[in-house]
Design an enzyme around this catalytic site. Sequence first.
Site, PDB file in Angstrom:
ATOM      1  N   LYS A  41       0.829  -1.194   0.000  1.00  0.00           N
ATOM      2  CA  LYS A  41       0.000   0.000   0.000  1.00  0.00           C
ATOM      3  C   LYS A  41       0.870   1.254   0.000  1.00  0.00           C
ATOM      4  O   LYS A  41       0.433   2.318  -0.363  1.00  0.00           O
ATOM      5  CB  LYS A  41      -0.888   0.031   1.265  1.00  0.00           C
ATOM      6  CG  LYS A  41      -1.749  -1.182   1.436  1.00  0.00           C
ATOM      7  CD  LYS A  41      -2.386  -1.185   2.854  1.00  0.00           C
ATOM      8  CE  LYS A  41      -3.217  -2.431   2.991  1.00  0.00           C
ATOM      9  NZ  LYS A  41      -3.057  -3.006   4.327  1.00  0.00           N
ATOM     10  N   GLY A  42       2.125   1.082   0.420  1.00  0.00           N
ATOM     11  CA  GLY A  42       3.001   2.228   0.646  1.00  0.00           C
ATOM     12  C   GLY A  42       3.232   3.109  -0.571  1.00  0.00           C
ATOM     13  O   GLY A  42       3.464   4.304  -0.447  1.00  0.00           O
ATOM     14  N   GLU A  97       7.764   2.395  -5.859  1.00  0.00           N
ATOM     15  CA  GLU A  97       7.836   1.840  -4.500  1.00  0.00           C
ATOM     16  C   GLU A  97       8.020   2.972  -3.491  1.00  0.00           C
ATOM     17  O   GLU A  97       8.564   4.030  -3.818  1.00  0.00           O
ATOM     18  CB  GLU A  97       9.022   0.850  -4.486  1.00  0.00           C
ATOM     19  CG  GLU A  97       9.388   0.239  -3.163  1.00  0.00           C
ATOM     20  CD  GLU A  97       8.330  -0.630  -2.538  1.00  0.00           C
ATOM     21  OE1 GLU A  97       7.186  -0.143  -2.379  1.00  0.00           O
ATOM     22  OE2 GLU A  97       8.650  -1.774  -2.156  1.00  0.00           O
ATOM     23  N   ASP A  98       7.596   2.730  -2.270  1.00  0.00           N
ATOM     24  CA  ASP A  98       7.737   3.758  -1.234  1.00  0.00           C
ATOM     25  C   ASP A  98       9.173   3.859  -0.717  1.00  0.00           C
ATOM     26  O   ASP A  98       9.715   4.949  -0.595  1.00  0.00           O
ATOM     27  CB  ASP A  98       6.769   3.502  -0.061  1.00  0.00           C
ATOM     28  CG  ASP A  98       6.830   2.081   0.491  1.00  0.00           C
ATOM     29  OD1 ASP A  98       7.610   1.248  -0.038  1.00  0.00           O
ATOM     30  OD2 ASP A  98       6.101   1.790   1.453  1.00  0.00           O
ATOM     31  N   ASP A 101      14.757  -0.746   1.484  1.00  0.00           N
ATOM     32  CA  ASP A 101      15.419  -0.910   2.774  1.00  0.00           C
ATOM     33  C   ASP A 101      16.519  -1.974   2.602  1.00  0.00           C
ATOM     34  O   ASP A 101      17.594  -1.664   2.114  1.00  0.00           O
ATOM     35  CB  ASP A 101      14.339  -1.304   3.781  1.00  0.00           C
ATOM     36  CG  ASP A 101      14.814  -1.336   5.207  1.00  0.00           C
ATOM     37  OD1 ASP A 101      15.665  -0.530   5.561  1.00  0.00           O
ATOM     38  OD2 ASP A 101      14.324  -2.170   5.997  1.00  0.00           O
ATOM     39  N   LYS A 129      17.133   3.784   1.791  1.00  0.00           N
ATOM     40  CA  LYS A 129      18.031   3.726   2.950  1.00  0.00           C
ATOM     41  C   LYS A 129      19.226   2.878   2.545  1.00  0.00           C
ATOM     42  O   LYS A 129      19.276   1.685   2.846  1.00  0.00           O
ATOM     43  CB  LYS A 129      17.336   3.019   4.127  1.00  0.00           C
ATOM     44  CG  LYS A 129      16.260   3.799   4.832  1.00  0.00           C
ATOM     45  CD  LYS A 129      15.813   2.957   6.028  1.00  0.00           C
ATOM     46  CE  LYS A 129      14.523   3.419   6.609  1.00  0.00           C
ATOM     47  NZ  LYS A 129      13.977   2.448   7.577  1.00  0.00           N
ATOM     48  N   VAL A 151      10.714   5.506   9.198  1.00  0.00           N
ATOM     49  CA  VAL A 151       9.933   6.681   8.803  1.00  0.00           C
ATOM     50  C   VAL A 151       8.489   6.325   8.476  1.00  0.00           C
ATOM     51  O   VAL A 151       8.187   5.191   8.105  1.00  0.00           O
ATOM     52  CB  VAL A 151      10.572   7.400   7.589  1.00  0.00           C
ATOM     53  CG1 VAL A 151      11.876   8.076   7.987  1.00  0.00           C
ATOM     54  CG2 VAL A 151      10.799   6.450   6.422  1.00  0.00           C
ATOM     55  N   ASP A 157       3.801   3.353   6.725  1.00  0.00           N
ATOM     56  CA  ASP A 157       3.054   3.157   7.965  1.00  0.00           C
ATOM     57  C   ASP A 157       3.927   2.665   9.111  1.00  0.00           C
ATOM     58  O   ASP A 157       5.024   2.163   8.913  1.00  0.00           O
ATOM     59  CB  ASP A 157       1.956   2.112   7.746  1.00  0.00           C
ATOM     60  CG  ASP A 157       2.532   0.698   7.649  1.00  0.00           C
ATOM     61  OD1 ASP A 157       3.383   0.461   6.771  1.00  0.00           O
ATOM     62  OD2 ASP A 157       2.151  -0.160   8.474  1.00  0.00           O
ATOM     63  N   ARG A 163      -0.082   6.568   7.322  1.00  0.00           N
ATOM     64  CA  ARG A 163       0.148   6.582   5.872  1.00  0.00           C
ATOM     65  C   ARG A 163      -0.324   7.892   5.242  1.00  0.00           C
ATOM     66  O   ARG A 163       0.182   8.325   4.226  1.00  0.00           O
ATOM     67  CB  ARG A 163      -0.629   5.436   5.196  1.00  0.00           C
ATOM     68  CG  ARG A 163      -0.108   4.057   5.496  1.00  0.00           C
ATOM     69  CD  ARG A 163      -0.800   3.050   4.576  1.00  0.00           C
ATOM     70  NE  ARG A 163      -0.650   1.681   5.026  1.00  0.00           N
ATOM     71  CZ  ARG A 163       0.394   0.888   4.768  1.00  0.00           C
ATOM     72  NH1 ARG A 163       1.397   1.351   4.055  1.00  0.00           N
ATOM     73  NH2 ARG A 163       0.436  -0.338   5.210  1.00  0.00           N
TER      74      ARG A 163
END
Length: 173
Positions: A41-42, A97-98, A101, A129, A151, A157, A163
């Site tokens: 959902k990000g 993409e959000d 990582d 990141k 974050v 989220d 969000r």
Amino acid sequence: MNEAIRVLISEEKVTERIREVAAQINEAYQGKSIHLVCVLKGGVFFTCELAKYLHVPVTFDFMSVSSYGDDTKSSGVVKIVKDLDQPLEGKDVLVVEDIIDSGRTLSYLLKLLQERQPASLRLCTLLDKPDRRVIDVDVDYTCFEIPDEYVVGYGLDAAQLYRNLPYIGVVEE
Ligand code: IMP
Ligand code: MG
């Protein structure tokens, strides 16, 4: 809930940077169409904001993935919770993409999407990141590199909350 959010990247900076990246994408895709694949959902807020400033023809599809439990995490296998509605064959696909990582999710996802024979496959992320990377991922467009802090906001989220914040922030107890 005794949580406060410290602003890391303001709403103005986020939207300004998304417009800059949209301009780079417009330039790169001149004369083509873009098939945007939003990772739910990000990726939703970023996908919508980015798409507003794309001037080439754009189509959308959505996909939802989740990591298997911690014990299988090192294999980098992710579960497809919702697959795409449309085939990718012959399309110029841009995955949105959000955050990247460890890189596990995207490295797996890109391999899987590549098998569907898109004409091209690129990756655009709101946040990266780099310090946390475990698996190398080729990122074509990055809005912001951030330090190793958890974050929230702009689609990201913490336990499904935050969000909807229009900025990127860090949760402080
Ligand atoms: P990766 O497979 O480790 O690259 O994980 C990427 C996914 O983990 C992202 O798509 C997010 O859903 C989640 N994630 C990683 N870091 C954060 C964070 O700082 N805030 C919220 N979600 C995060
Ligand atoms: Mg994500």
